[in-house]
Design a protein around this motif. Sequence first.
Motif, PDB file in Angstrom:
ATOM      1  N   MET A   1       0.835  -1.211   0.000  1.00 16.81           N
ATOM      2  CA  MET A   1       0.000   0.000   0.000  1.00 16.81           C
ATOM      3  C   MET A   1       0.859   1.247   0.000  1.00 16.81           C
ATOM      4  N   ASP A   2       0.241   2.345  -0.362  1.00 21.78           N
ATOM      5  CA  ASP A   2       0.908   3.634  -0.219  1.00 21.78           C
ATOM      6  C   ASP A   2      -0.071   4.575   0.475  1.00 21.78           C
ATOM      7  N   GLU A   3       0.477   5.641   1.040  1.00 21.70           N
ATOM      8  CA  GLU A   3      -0.381   6.471   1.879  1.00 21.70           C
ATOM      9  C   GLU A   3      -0.426   7.927   1.440  1.00 21.70           C
ATOM     10  N   VAL A   4      -1.490   8.581   1.799  1.00 20.38           N
ATOM     11  CA  VAL A   4      -1.639  10.020   1.589  1.00 20.38           C
ATOM     12  C   VAL A   4      -2.066  10.597   2.937  1.00 20.38           C
ATOM     13  N   ASP A   5      -1.412  11.683   3.317  1.00 23.43           N
ATOM     14  CA  ASP A   5      -1.612  12.232   4.669  1.00 23.43           C
ATOM     15  C   ASP A   5      -2.031  13.695   4.568  1.00 23.43           C
ATOM     16  N   ILE A   6      -2.925  13.967   3.623  1.00 22.53           N
ATOM     17  CA  ILE A   6      -3.281  15.366   3.380  1.00 22.53           C
ATOM     18  C   ILE A   6      -4.046  15.969   4.555  1.00 22.53           C
ATOM     19  N   VAL A   7      -3.970  17.285   4.637  1.00 27.48           N
ATOM     20  CA  VAL A   7      -4.735  17.988   5.656  1.00 27.48           C
ATOM     21  C   VAL A   7      -5.480  19.129   4.964  1.00 27.48           C
ATOM     22  N   VAL A   8      -6.752  19.281   5.320  1.00 31.18           N
ATOM     23  CA  VAL A   8      -7.580  20.335   4.717  1.00 31.18           C
ATOM     24  C   VAL A   8      -8.247  21.113   5.853  1.00 31.18           C
ATOM     25  N   PRO A   9      -8.752  22.327   5.562  1.00 31.81           N
ATOM     26  CA  PRO A   9      -9.502  23.019   6.618  1.00 31.81           C
ATOM     27  C   PRO A   9     -10.597  22.070   7.130  1.00 31.81           C
ATOM     28  N   ARG A  10     -10.812  22.061   8.419  1.00 30.63           N
ATOM     29  CA  ARG A  10     -11.603  20.949   8.954  1.00 30.63           C
ATOM     30  C   ARG A  10     -13.048  20.897   8.473  1.00 30.63           C
ATOM     31  N   ASN A  11     -13.587  22.043   8.024  1.00 23.94           N
ATOM     32  CA  ASN A  11     -14.972  21.979   7.537  1.00 23.94           C
ATOM     33  C   ASN A  11     -15.051  21.376   6.126  1.00 23.94           C
ATOM     34  N   ARG A  12     -13.896  21.040   5.517  1.00 28.54           N
ATOM     35  CA  ARG A  12     -13.912  20.466   4.173  1.00 28.54           C
ATOM     36  C   ARG A  12     -13.671  18.954   4.190  1.00 28.54           C
ATOM     37  N   ILE A  13     -13.528  18.393   5.362  1.00 30.42           N
ATOM     38  CA  ILE A  13     -13.085  16.989   5.425  1.00 30.42           C
ATOM     39  C   ILE A  13     -14.097  16.025   4.790  1.00 30.42           C
ATOM     40  N   ALA A  14     -15.378  16.335   4.934  1.00 34.00           N
ATOM     41  CA  ALA A  14     -16.402  15.447   4.364  1.00 34.00           C
ATOM     42  C   ALA A  14     -16.232  15.335   2.845  1.00 34.00           C
ATOM     43  N   GLU A  15     -15.862  16.458   2.228  1.00 28.27           N
ATOM     44  CA  GLU A  15     -15.678  16.449   0.775  1.00 28.27           C
ATOM     45  C   GLU A  15     -14.554  15.501   0.368  1.00 28.27           C
ATOM     46  N   VAL A  16     -13.474  15.504   1.149  1.00 30.20           N
ATOM     47  CA  VAL A  16     -12.344  14.644   0.803  1.00 30.20           C
ATOM     48  C   VAL A  16     -12.734  13.175   0.964  1.00 30.20           C
ATOM     49  N   VAL A  17     -13.427  12.865   2.053  1.00 35.02           N
ATOM     50  CA  VAL A  17     -13.825  11.477   2.289  1.00 35.02           C
ATOM     51  C   VAL A  17     -14.726  10.992   1.153  1.00 35.02           C
ATOM     52  N   LYS A  18     -15.659  11.846   0.755  1.00 35.08           N
ATOM     53  CA  LYS A  18     -16.560  11.494  -0.344  1.00 35.08           C
ATOM     54  C   LYS A  18     -15.772  11.316  -1.652  1.00 35.08           C
ATOM     55  N   TYR A  19     -14.815  12.185  -1.835  1.00 38.13           N
ATOM     56  CA  TYR A  19     -14.001  12.151  -3.044  1.00 38.13           C
ATOM     57  C   TYR A  19     -13.190  10.853  -3.124  1.00 38.13           C
ATOM     58  N   CYS A  20     -12.699  10.392  -1.969  1.00 35.69           N
ATOM     59  CA  CYS A  20     -11.955   9.120  -1.922  1.00 35.69           C
ATOM     60  C   CYS A  20     -12.820   7.986  -2.461  1.00 35.69           C
ATOM     61  N   MET A  21     -14.080   7.977  -2.044  1.00 36.34           N
ATOM     62  CA  MET A  21     -14.988   6.911  -2.497  1.00 36.34           C
ATOM     63  C   MET A  21     -15.173   7.007  -4.011  1.00 36.34           C
ATOM     64  N   GLU A  22     -15.328   8.243  -4.494  1.00 33.95           N
ATOM     65  CA  GLU A  22     -15.539   8.438  -5.929  1.00 33.95           C
ATOM     66  C   GLU A  22     -14.350   7.950  -6.748  1.00 33.95           C
ATOM     67  N   ILE A  23     -13.135   8.362  -6.352  1.00 27.61           N
ATOM     68  CA  ILE A  23     -12.001   7.974  -7.186  1.00 27.61           C
ATOM     69  C   ILE A  23     -11.675   6.494  -7.034  1.00 27.61           C
ATOM     70  N   SER A  24     -12.052   5.922  -5.907  1.00 28.02           N
ATOM     71  CA  SER A  24     -11.877   4.477  -5.735  1.00 28.02           C
ATOM     72  C   SER A  24     -12.689   3.737  -6.801  1.00 28.02           C
ATOM     73  N   GLU A  25     -13.904   4.206  -7.039  1.00 24.13           N
ATOM     74  CA  GLU A  25     -14.786   3.632  -8.066  1.00 24.13           C
ATOM     75  C   GLU A  25     -14.216   3.901  -9.454  1.00 24.13           C
ATOM     76  N   GLN A  26     -13.855   5.162  -9.643  1.00 23.14           N
ATOM     77  CA  GLN A  26     -13.434   5.645 -10.947  1.00 23.14           C
ATOM     78  C   GLN A  26     -12.148   4.949 -11.420  1.00 23.14           C
ATOM     79  N   ILE A  27     -11.163   4.859 -10.512  1.00 25.97           N
ATOM     80  CA  ILE A  27      -9.863   4.309 -10.914  1.00 25.97           C
ATOM     81  C   ILE A  27      -9.812   2.802 -10.690  1.00 25.97           C
ATOM     82  N   LYS A  28     -10.823   2.291 -10.010  1.00 20.81           N
ATOM     83  CA  LYS A  28     -10.880   0.872  -9.693  1.00 20.81           C
ATOM     84  C   LYS A  28      -9.657   0.434  -8.871  1.00 20.81           C
TER      85      LYS A  28
END
Lengths: 465, 262
Positions: free
Chosen positions: A343-370
């Motif tokens: 595995m490889d890791e990503v340790d990004i940090v975003v303003p805390r009110n944006r975290i939901a967007e990143v989590v949702k985005y992870c799910m999307e690209i997981s589908e998209q990139i398979k």
Amino acid sequence: MSYKAFEKTDYENLLKIINDDERVLYGEEINEEYSHDELGGTHSVPDAVVKALTTEEVSAVMKYAYDNVIPVTVRGSGTGLVGACVPVMGGIVLDMSGMNKVLELDEENLTITVEPGMLLMELAAYVEENGFFYPPDPGEKTATIGGNISTNAGGMRAVKYGVTRDYVRGLTVVLPNGEVLNLGGKVVKNSSGFDLKNLIVGSEGLLAVITKCVLKLMPLPKKTVSLLIPFKSLHAAIETVPKIIRSKAIPTAVEFMEREVIKDSETYLGTAFPDKSGDAYLILKFDGNSKQEIESLYDNVASICLENGAMDVLISDTDERDESIWKPRGSFLEAIKSSTTYMDEVDIVVPRNRIAEVVKYCMEISEQIKIRIKSFGHAGDGNLHIYILKDDLSDTEWEKRMKAAMKLLYEKARELGGKVSGEHGIGFAKREYLHESSHKTEMELMRGIKAVFDPKNILNPGKIV
Amino acid sequence: MNIIVCIKQVPGSNKAEVDPVTGVLKRDGNDTKMNPYDLYAVETAVRLKEQSGGKVSVITMGPPSAESVIREAFAMGADEGFILTDRKFAGADVLATSYTISQGIKMAGEYDLILCGKQTTDGDTAQVGPEISEYLNIPCIANVTSIEEIGDKGLTVLMDMQTAIEKCFIEYPCLVSVDKDIFLPRLPSYVKMKASKDQKINFITYEDLPDKDETKVGLNGSPTKVQRIFPPSVNDKRELFSGTAEEMTETVLTKLKENKFI
């Protein structure tokens, strides 16, 4: 800059400096461990390993390396994830794990002075026995304090207490030419010129070698209570976090986790998790001086969670209960690692009110990139730990999909006003992403600072800048 | 099925400290919790109720502040709570405690099953459960690691005999003391805690007991007299062996034989 090829005579000279053949390793004697860190993505075997025990030894080794232009890479426990302690240019690895003693507990100044090789868990236990509290709490408890300072590790209590940098009062460092300097000190305030101590914090061993750390302590809170909050979906859980923050309650930690990762940890640890009702969970921790005080702190937060779709709010108020939820949380990295081939890791940090967007985005690209992506992390401070898993992918396919996923994630972080790394650092593995995400001038300033400290570029070359 | 669970309030910290001069256990009155072993009993009771219906009552003996462990049991799913509290009950050893609790159980209504934790973390005797069953004249099984079947007439359980696991049938009404890890105890629920906030708890004093015999309760009813309490001695003597694996094995073996450990 070209480096001197390391020869047997260099080993013999180092041996003369240290005068203990068990603490200077050369060739075959060097354990394979020294060639990588915990994630293992970066590999390179050092020419020699020196296990230093004193500032004087570090100084003498640095002077020798400086005079002979030999690269030196500092190493603690090797629990890093971005290859920062891997000697990518060869040369000497300076193993600091033997410098692990408490030098002084100063109860009048509320500071502790320790050597950098002390493990985080040893430090925490030591101060707690004496009624004090060292708030930074990164998940990896076997990391050294020197390593924590070098990456400015944050950990779970950052929501309330801040990060490692906020607790470093003073540092004794050895410069690349061997000169020893004391930066900062036991003082609470300091407006005396540029804050060089804070430049060292987070510099991942590029500017100087830390040999002594003066850390700020706090009185130990008498009581802690954690809340384990099950939600029907990760989305519902993560959407609640900004509402908790807005309520002005100050939990020490706000963590999020998914059922699937919990299952991995159950398999990995061989112990059951105390609740199975949710597909996703938030864990909140509060501290204070009595159960009653803490209850009044979390009462409002519990109501907010229930209004936002929490299935219940489960209370952990004893050591046994805490262990049943925090031990799995502490094992997630290892658990996910053991659920896949690589595995490889990503340790990004975003303003805390944006975290939901990143989590949702992870799910999307997981589908998209398979590609399988798992995440957990510090919802309360906007720092996510995202793991991209290789599973059965071929090496070329993995490389392709992983790079594509990373590119998208870092772009997203930038778009949301975030940063490449919240606490793991840049090291070797994230250089490219830092360079892409930072302003040209910002990188030039960093290179300039590096050149002032280390004109011959011998300290941890090939990293960050 | 009606189940009564015996629970106890114990010191909150696992690090019990004894004052070396006075021999008194240092207690922080504010820092208490439910005996961790009792959590397994409460969990077992709530699971049995979820499976076969009925009611879970909890009973404890202690100061009025022991109300907090009853409330905690409510937050885990218990329906009813009893506290035996009276100055006359103070200073009870295992015998007086078992007697007093058995009296309280007689007042708690009809029951099919009494559940106890294996032992407490402060007394560590593991005797109160079996002794209660003697006073109530009902069968008892201790060290139960699993409930295999919930029958109409009784339970089939597995009992850990250390060298063997025995499968037993026990007829209702009966007392079972459950081992650690029979089930993972659930965490108390905030929702249940709020819902049971105003629920009445039944306080039972000496005057309420069916059998008022002062020689059987508290210090008067306790044949055990504590002479002295002292912290266990800590031996931190260490020896470091070196050599090859074979040499070290030989050294360890010789040492163990010398000290008659094997």
